[in-house]
Enzyme design. Structure first.
Site, mmCIF file in Angstrom:
data_model
loop_
_atom_site.group_PDB
_atom_site.id
_atom_site.type_symbol
_atom_site.label_atom_id
_atom_site.label_comp_id
_atom_site.label_asym_id
_atom_site.label_seq_id
_atom_site.Cartn_x
_atom_site.Cartn_y
_atom_site.Cartn_z
ATOM 1 N N HIS A 1 0.762 -1.223 0.140
ATOM 2 C CA HIS A 1 -0.016 0.068 -0.063
ATOM 3 C C HIS A 1 0.653 1.362 0.106
ATOM 4 O O HIS A 1 0.301 2.362 -0.413
ATOM 5 C CB HIS A 1 -0.847 -0.046 1.249
ATOM 6 C CG HIS A 1 -2.117 -1.017 0.923
ATOM 7 N ND1 HIS A 1 -2.164 -2.165 1.204
ATOM 8 C CD2 HIS A 1 -3.245 -0.722 0.215
ATOM 9 C CE1 HIS A 1 -3.237 -2.770 0.736
ATOM 10 N NE2 HIS A 1 -3.896 -2.108 0.163
ATOM 11 N N ARG B 1 -10.749 4.144 -0.877
ATOM 12 C CA ARG B 1 -10.062 3.549 0.300
ATOM 13 C C ARG B 1 -10.109 4.057 1.547
ATOM 14 O O ARG B 1 -9.492 5.141 1.883
ATOM 15 C CB ARG B 1 -8.560 3.224 -0.146
ATOM 16 C CG ARG B 1 -8.083 2.212 -1.211
ATOM 17 C CD ARG B 1 -6.790 2.233 -1.324
ATOM 18 N NE ARG B 1 -6.316 1.183 -2.177
ATOM 19 C CZ ARG B 1 -5.764 0.887 -3.376
ATOM 20 N NH1 ARG B 1 -5.853 2.258 -3.883
ATOM 21 N NH2 ARG B 1 -5.529 -0.219 -4.041
ATOM 22 N N ARG C 1 -15.408 2.138 -0.336
ATOM 23 C CA ARG C 1 -15.040 0.899 0.190
ATOM 24 C C ARG C 1 -15.051 0.982 1.736
ATOM 25 O O ARG C 1 -14.360 1.932 2.127
ATOM 26 C CB ARG C 1 -13.907 0.371 -0.620
ATOM 27 C CG ARG C 1 -13.268 -1.003 0.319
ATOM 28 C CD ARG C 1 -12.246 -1.592 -0.338
ATOM 29 N NE ARG C 1 -11.053 -1.081 0.212
ATOM 30 C CZ ARG C 1 -9.691 -1.247 -0.332
ATOM 31 N NH1 ARG C 1 -9.466 -2.313 -1.109
ATOM 32 N NH2 ARG C 1 -8.745 -0.674 0.257
ATOM 33 N N GLU D 1 -11.250 -10.587 -4.295
ATOM 34 C CA GLU D 1 -10.021 -10.705 -4.189
ATOM 35 C C GLU D 1 -9.515 -11.684 -3.145
ATOM 36 O O GLU D 1 -8.002 -11.707 -2.937
ATOM 37 C CB GLU D 1 -9.413 -9.227 -3.248
ATOM 38 C CG GLU D 1 -10.242 -8.664 -2.234
ATOM 39 C CD GLU D 1 -9.977 -7.538 -1.663
ATOM 40 O OE1 GLU D 1 -9.013 -6.883 -2.218
ATOM 41 O OE2 GLU D 1 -10.731 -6.944 -0.746
ATOM 42 N N ASN E 1 -4.800 -6.819 -6.801
ATOM 43 C CA ASN E 1 -3.622 -6.972 -6.040
ATOM 44 C C ASN E 1 -3.518 -7.948 -4.933
ATOM 45 O O ASN E 1 -2.897 -8.604 -4.506
ATOM 46 C CB ASN E 1 -3.599 -5.554 -5.086
ATOM 47 C CG ASN E 1 -3.440 -4.317 -6.046
ATOM 48 O OD1 ASN E 1 -3.167 -4.474 -7.199
ATOM 49 N ND2 ASN E 1 -4.199 -3.192 -5.656
ATOM 50 N N ASP E 2 -4.754 -8.139 -4.113
ATOM 51 C CA ASP E 2 -5.091 -9.137 -3.385
ATOM 52 C C ASP E 2 -5.341 -10.533 -3.983
ATOM 53 O O ASP E 2 -4.591 -11.656 -3.345
ATOM 54 C CB ASP E 2 -6.079 -8.770 -2.250
ATOM 55 C CG ASP E 2 -5.530 -7.920 -1.139
ATOM 56 O OD1 ASP E 2 -4.271 -8.187 -0.553
ATOM 57 O OD2 ASP E 2 -6.125 -6.999 -1.034
ATOM 58 N N ARG F 1 2.365 -9.424 -0.710
ATOM 59 C CA ARG F 1 2.466 -8.295 -1.776
ATOM 60 C C ARG F 1 3.508 -7.311 -1.144
ATOM 61 O O ARG F 1 3.941 -6.465 -1.936
ATOM 62 C CB ARG F 1 1.376 -7.639 -2.029
ATOM 63 C CG ARG F 1 0.407 -7.109 -1.018
ATOM 64 C CD ARG F 1 -0.924 -6.957 -1.423
ATOM 65 N NE ARG F 1 -1.120 -5.404 -1.793
ATOM 66 C CZ ARG F 1 -2.318 -4.849 -1.859
ATOM 67 N NH1 ARG F 1 -3.231 -5.654 -1.427
ATOM 68 N NH2 ARG F 1 -2.549 -3.711 -1.983
ATOM 69 N N CYS G 1 -10.024 -2.909 -10.006
ATOM 70 C CA CYS G 1 -9.786 -1.856 -9.281
ATOM 71 C C CYS G 1 -8.388 -2.004 -8.710
ATOM 72 O O CYS G 1 -7.776 -1.114 -7.951
ATOM 73 C CB CYS G 1 -10.656 -1.360 -8.424
ATOM 74 S SG CYS G 1 -10.926 -2.525 -7.071
HETATM 75 C C1 PEP Z 1 -6.890 -4.976 -4.366
HETATM 76 O O1 PEP Z 1 -6.650 -5.637 -3.654
HETATM 77 O O2 PEP Z 1 -6.440 -5.201 -5.687
HETATM 78 C C2 PEP Z 1 -7.270 -3.542 -4.069
HETATM 79 C C3 PEP Z 1 -7.799 -2.648 -4.991
HETATM 80 O O3 PEP Z 1 -7.302 -3.351 -2.669
HETATM 81 P P1 PEP Z 1 -6.181 -2.813 -1.921
HETATM 82 O O4 PEP Z 1 -5.035 -2.734 -2.945
HETATM 83 O O5 PEP Z 1 -6.497 -1.822 -0.901
HETATM 84 O O6 PEP Z 1 -5.930 -3.970 -1.067
HETATM 85 MG MG MG Z 2 -7.257 -5.589 -1.595
#
Ligand code: PEP
Ligand code: MG
Length: 597
Positions: free
Chosen positions: A212, A319, A356, A455, A478-479, A489, A526
């Site tokens: 993040h 977020r 979110r 995710e 991402n997750d 990550r 996203c």
């Molecule tokens: C993701 O996991 O792709 C996402 C958009 O949420 P975050 O990156 O805030 O975990």
């Molecule tokens: Mg996420």
């Protein structure tokens, strides 16, 4: 002598500037003071130092009154050392130097000098003396704590982008030298502070490309490198550095030839940006007339202005957790949250905003206490919706605030990290409770579309359940990558295995898009994949029509959209899905069908 440090590229562009090294504390304010505030700022430091000295002396008296059993002799000796360090000439003079010569605010000056002295201690041969470093850190910590609690800064922090006269005074008359923060680690909450601060770039020892912290750097559009492992030890205070955020490289003490080369690259990047900016008002439509929705990811309500300026047609991911972080347990109440969400909704001027619900945990701890209390594997722990459901009163507060904001414009509510139908039912029941509570109070609220993030592989594999309960889905790649491949990550040591193009990841993404399209339910991506122009054609070929990304990425992705023909991309995307190494088919110059403008 010039040397190069390799890390992971996270945010594009090149910065050339002076290093501000902070291996220790970074959560202090960083801003420039005015030249006529120097005396006041030094006085502020002096009075903090005197107050801490008094506190230590009082502590010594208390100890003296105790018996040796309750207060061993060493305790008093340690306080002697601390008192001595408080008066240390190198500390005192060094801090004055940073305030008077560089116009750093007091806290920044103190942590900078602490860094300089820490290096001296590290280099000492004598083990006893080397161990005094932690005493020095404790003393500085006391002074910082005192200043935080008592003294008010002499000036509010100016925004990083404001040209400041103070900067003209920096570095022996050199005009406007950018500052590059070099730190061991930065939390996402630290990063948010930097939105308001003086740094033009940053480098960290730890972190992955999709941590993040890296994501916030991208949203700030500043060149950054993470996972450099040693930068905070190898770079010295004030070194000239080049940060190449595209290549993930930091060049320390560059020669004039290297400087000239990177200066040229910087100008090229500027030209490319201004060329892209011409696309701002062009609708995102493919060659075969498919309208594509390009939405923005934001962290703070005021980012709505940036989203609009970049040509976003809405916010696809707000977020909200950033509002909860770094507050030492003092979470925002309903009113504060409502006002923030309303500001984002009004800021988007009628365009939809997807809020979110809070997603703390993993690499987004609420604060240091929360980080310390985290279990061994926080990415698999009490994170996101799990955290919200563990404290229904807190969650209801957020739900009411979002529903109230929905009275002011189009609002979608997005729930992160769901995997179980039980969690889905619990969440939906709480949304209904929140609505009923507002009705009971007679307070206005509006309708919201409810969406779930996909995710966790378990969610992607049970889509029918999600589609039964939700109005829309949003794929958090991402997750999804992290949990499909079992790669943290935020961990640079396994960053090379974090692969958005792994066939398993692509299959889950593809099937989610296909299932939503088949059922006529809106779906977007996203995660960072949506903002990566190298992935745009593939996602279009898989049937995606809605992308949510950092505002800074919108024009580059739009350029790809304008060049794409989704009908021709479809069979190619199928081939990519079938490939053992899909990334080879995505490389520049590959056989992907496009028509260049
Ligand atoms: C993701 O996991 O792709 C996402 C958009 O949420 P975050 O990156 O805030 O975990
Ligand atoms: Mg996420």
């Amino acid at each position: 002598m010039t040397f190069t440090i390799h890390g992971l590229p996270v945010a594009r562009g090149i910065a050339i500037g002076r290093a501000v090294v902070m291996a220790g504390r970074v959560d202090v304010a960083h801003y420039f003071i005015q030249p006529d505030q120097v005396a006041d700022e030094i006085a502020r430091l002096r009075s903090a130092r005197d107050a801490v000295a008094d506190e230590l002396k009082r502590l010594q008296q208390t100890i003296a009154a105790m018996g040796p059993k309750e207060a061993p002799h060493e305790l008093s000796a340690i306080l002697d050392v601390h008192l001595m360090l408080l008066q240390d000439q190198e500390l005192v003079e060094g801090v004055k130097h940073w305030v008077a010569e560089r116009l750093y605010n007091a806290e920044w000056a103190l942590t900078t000098q602490l860094e300089v002295l820490s290096r001296h201690f590290d280099e000492m041969e004598d083990e006893y003396l080397r161990a005094r470093k932690s005493d020095l850190e404790q003393v500085a910590e006391r002074v910082l704590r005192y200043m935080k609690g008592v003294a008010t800064p002499v000036a509010p922090p100016p925004r990083r982008t404001e040209p400041s006269r103070q900067q003209d005074l920096l570095l022996d008359g050199t005009v406007d030298v950018p500052l590059v923060l070099v730190a061991h680690d930065l939390s996402p909450a630290d990063m948010l502070q930097f939105k308001q601060s003086v740094f033009a770039s940053f480098v960290t020892d730890v972190g992955g490309r999709n941590s993040h912290t890296a994501i916030v750097a991208r949203s700030m559009d500043i060149p950054a490198v993470v996972g450099s492992r040693t930068a905070s030890q190898l770079v010295r205070q004030d070194d000239w550095v080049i940060v190449d955020g595209d290549a993930g490289v930091v060049i320390v003490d560059p020669s004039p030839i290297i400087l000239a080369e990177y200066g040229f690259k910087q100008r090229q990047a500027e030209l490319e940006r201004s060329r892209l900016s011409r696309l701002r008002h062009t609708p995102a439509v493919t060659l075969d007339a498919r309208k594509i929705e390009l939405l923005a990811n934001i962290e703070l309500p005021d980012d709505a202005a940036t989203a609009l300026a970049a040509g976003a047609v809405g916010v696809g991911l707000f977020r909200s957790e950033f509002m909860f972080m770094g507050r030492h347990g003092d979470l925002p109440d309903e009113e504060e949250q409502y006002r923030a969400y309303r500001r984002a909704v009004q800021g988007m001027q009628g365009l939809p905003v997807t809020i979110r619900t809070v997603d703390v945990g993993a690499d987004k701890p609420l604060d240091e206490l929360h980080r310390a209390a985290a279990h061994l594997n926080p990415a698999l722990g009490l994170r996101a919706i799990r955290w919200s459901l563990s404290d229904p009163a807190m969650f209801l507060t957020q739900l009411r605030a979002i529903l109230r904001a929905a009275a002011h414009g189009k609002v979608n509510m997005l729930i992160p990290m769901l995997a179980h139908v039980r969690e889905i039912r619990q969440t939906l029941a709480l949304v209904e409770t929140a609505r009923a509570e507002l009705d009971q109070r007679g307070q206005a609220h509006g309708p919201v579309n409810l969406g779930a993030m996909i995710e966790i592989p378990a969610a992607a594999l049970t889509l029918k359940i999600f589609l039964k309960y939700f109005d829309f889905l949003s794929i958090g790649t991402n997750d999804l990558i992290q949990y499909t491949l079992a790669i943290d990550r935020a961990d640079e040591s396994v960053a090379h295995l974090y692969d958005p193009c792994h066939p398993a990841v692509l299959r889950l993404v593809s099937e989610t898009i296909a299932e939503c399209n088949a059922q006529g339910k809106p779906v977007s991506v996203c995660g960072e994949m949506a903002g990566d122009p190298a992935m745009t054609r593939l996602l279009l070929g898989l049937g995606l029509r809605s992308f949510s990304m950092h505002p800074t990425q919108i024009l580059a992705v739009k350029q790809e959209v304008l060049r794409a023909d989704t009908e021709r991309l479809r069979p190619w995307a199928r081939q990519v899905l079938e490939a053992e190494e899909p990334d080879l088919l995505l490389e520049v110059g590959s056989a992907a069908p496009t028509t260049r403008l």
